[in-house]
Design an enzyme around this catalytic site. Structure first.
Site, mmCIF file in Angstrom:
data_model
loop_
_atom_site.group_PDB
_atom_site.id
_atom_site.type_symbol
_atom_site.label_atom_id
_atom_site.label_comp_id
_atom_site.label_asym_id
_atom_site.label_seq_id
_atom_site.Cartn_x
_atom_site.Cartn_y
_atom_site.Cartn_z
ATOM 1 N N GLU A 174 5.178 6.886 -9.421
ATOM 2 C CA GLU A 174 4.174 7.951 -9.369
ATOM 3 C C GLU A 174 4.627 9.119 -8.510
ATOM 4 O OE1 GLU A 174 0.301 6.400 -8.437
ATOM 5 O OE2 GLU A 174 0.298 5.069 -10.162
ATOM 6 N N GLU A 209 -8.061 -0.201 -1.443
ATOM 7 C CA GLU A 209 -8.341 -0.608 -2.824
ATOM 8 C C GLU A 209 -7.801 -2.014 -3.078
ATOM 9 O OE1 GLU A 209 -7.225 2.495 -5.561
ATOM 10 O OE2 GLU A 209 -6.735 1.084 -7.149
ATOM 11 N N ASP A 217 -10.598 -1.935 -8.163
ATOM 12 C CA ASP A 217 -9.846 -1.439 -9.331
ATOM 13 C C ASP A 217 -9.689 -2.617 -10.286
ATOM 14 O OD1 ASP A 217 -8.023 -0.472 -11.181
ATOM 15 O OD2 ASP A 217 -6.350 -0.336 -9.792
ATOM 16 N N LYS A 270 -10.990 4.317 -14.485
ATOM 17 C CA LYS A 270 -9.849 4.630 -15.346
ATOM 18 C C LYS A 270 -10.336 4.486 -16.784
ATOM 19 C CE LYS A 270 -6.233 2.515 -12.396
ATOM 20 N NZ LYS A 270 -5.646 1.194 -12.066
HETATM 21 C C1 2PG Z 1 -3.652 1.482 -9.633
HETATM 22 C C2 2PG Z 1 -2.877 2.270 -10.660
HETATM 23 C C3 2PG Z 1 -2.586 3.681 -10.234
HETATM 24 P P1 2PG Z 1 -1.509 1.090 -12.529
HETATM 25 O O1 2PG Z 1 -3.396 0.313 -9.400
HETATM 26 O O2 2PG Z 1 -4.595 2.005 -9.070
HETATM 27 O O3 2PG Z 1 -1.915 3.746 -9.002
HETATM 28 O O4 2PG Z 1 -1.701 1.600 -11.019
HETATM 29 O O5 2PG Z 1 -1.753 2.232 -13.413
HETATM 30 O O6 2PG Z 1 -0.107 0.568 -12.588
HETATM 31 O O7 2PG Z 1 -2.526 0.006 -12.714
HETATM 32 MG MG MG Z 2 -5.197 0.052 -8.059
#
Ligand code: 2PG
Ligand code: MG
Length: 432
Positions: free
Chosen positions: A206, A286, A313, A338
């Site tokens: 990232e 998180e 998350d 997301k």
């Molecule tokens: C997360 C995301 C973004 P990924 O864990 O929050 O940093 O990672 O898209 O690999 O799930």
């Molecule tokens: Mg995450």
């Protein structure tokens, strides 16, 4: 005139060089909405699954089937639908694939389609996307407070360190512009420190500096040093945010910090992280425990929920029912949003609404595999989500999203920036 005339999928490529799905939605009046599916690396087991072709080619990551699903069943079902009715469009997608993980059509096919229709609806209404989102979902738009990665880690950096994201937030800034300026200073100060040590080794997925550290905590120490080197007092204008992404290094309440060759119980991990919360100006954390460690998440929130933001998350995967359950359990106090975890815009907004109803904060987030798609800058602003996580301050798939916020700022006015408000209930907010 606002009827869908065609839906076309194509294979494009993401920031890691993996194939992904782009969708064009064209209306009878010629309006074209376009969006691209992002892709995670540290994925929750309960999130919508991308449909990948498997087999030897492209490391199994081909999207031929997902693209065919867009051009076949999805296009056929959406033909003639009213672009103004996002809920109905998304309900149609869910009827085509009622499976729990959306692995029939593919989360990638669905999210690119759903977001492309949202873009087409905004253009059809002759509004910028953020304005359309605000009007459609009856929200007050505001420019979010960014969470910006300085060091990558975990699954985004070959597991060089265990913790995934070492980030800063600038809640003491008075404008989005100021956040960008401060971030530039801290990001390059961190790079200078790494270079001085002979530890500068490029960037992670990232755009955060590659984490050449001897322990996970050394990354935190270095981050504090970088904030100071940038002329800031840690904990004042600039604070720290972590994504532990603990599901990546533990299951069943048992965790392994590979870098330090340490095995930890759920309680040990809570104690370790609690020690960090005492020692460093961390304001948000998180997935401190694994997605299957409900008891751990509850205990962590019991101990620290009144002083830091605790983001679910992998734990709630942008799912309204899981957010409600976690709120009932008191297992976190913030939801990461997301769109591709949910699969459709409607479901992502439902998860966001569930978080708001629970009195939680929310962070709209990118994935580790991203593209030039800027939908989340608009979603975050339009929903007034308060916070936005995009990755680091390098690589265009990240910068394009910060830069889009700056353009939105020109429309919305600099005082639409939320600043530190989303952190009001943390120690940072209470000390203001
Ligand atoms: C997360 C995301 C973004 P990924 O864990 O929050 O940093 O990672 O898209 O690999 O799930
Ligand atoms: Mg995450």
């Amino acid at each position: 005139m606002s009827a869908i005339k065609s839906v076309t999928g194509r294979r494009v490529w993401d920031s890691r060089g993996n194939p992904t799905v782009e969708v064009d939605v064209v209306l009878e009046n010629g309006v074209l909405g376009r969006a691209i599916a992002p892709a995670g690396a540290s994925r929750g087991t309960r999130e919508a699954m991308d449909l990948r072709d498997g087999g030897p080619a492209l490391q199994g990551s081909g999207v031929g089937k997902a693209v065919s699903n867009v051009n076949g069943p999805i296009a056929a079902a959406l033909l003639g639908q009213d672009i103004r009715d996002q809920a109905e469009i998304d309900a149609t997608l869910l009827q085509l694939d009622p499976s729990k993980l959306k692995d029939k059509l593919g989360g990638n096919a669905m999210v690119a389609t759903s977001l492309a229709t949202l873009h087409a609806a905004a253009l059809n209404a002759q509004k910028p996307l953020w304005r359309h989102v605000a009007d459609h979902y009856a929200r007050a738009p505001s420019l979010p407070l960014p969470e910006i990665q300085i060091f990558g880690g975990g699954a985004h950096a070959g597991r060089r360190v265990d913790i995934q994201d070492f980030m800063i937030m600038v809640p003491g800034a008075s404008s989005f512009d100021e956040v960008m300026e401060v971030t530039n200073e801290v990001y390059f100060a961190a790079g200078d420190i790494m270079a001085q040590r002979g530890d500068l080794a490029g960037v992670a997925d990232e755009g955060g500096w590659w984490p050449l550290f001897r322990s996970n905590e050394e990354a935190l120490e270095t981050l504090v040093a970088a904030i100071e080197k940038a002329g800031e007092k840690p904990g004042d204008r600039v604070v720290i945010s972590l994504d532990v992404a603990a599901s990546e290094f533990g299951t069943d309440g048992s965790y392994t910090l590979a870098l330090e060759d340490r095995k930890l119980s759920s309680g040990d991990l809570i104690d370790l992280l609690g020690g960090w919360l005492d020692a460093y100006p961390i304001v948000s954390i998180e997935d401190p425990l694994g997605e299957d460690d409900t008891a751990g998440m509850i205990e962590f929130t019991r101990q620290f929920g009144d002083r830091v933001q605790i983001i679910g998350d992998d734990y709630v995967v942008t799912n309204a029912a899981l957010v409600q359950q976690a709120a009932q359990d008191n297992a976190c106090n913030c939801a990461l949003i997301k769109v591709n975890q949910a699969g459709t815009v409607t479901e992502a907004v439902e998860a966001f609404t569930a978080a708001q109803n629970a009195g939680w904060t929310a962070v709209v987030s990118a994935r580790s595999g991203e593209t030039e798609d800027v939908s989340i800058s608009h979603l975050s602003t339009g929903l007034g989500s308060g916070q936005l996580k995009v990755g680091s301050f390098q690589r265009s798939e990240r910068m394009v999203k910060w830069n889009e916020c700056l353009r939105i700022q020109d429309d919305l006015g600099a005082n639409a920036f939320v600043g530190g408000k989303p952190l009001a209930r943390t120690w940072w907010g209470k000390n203001r």
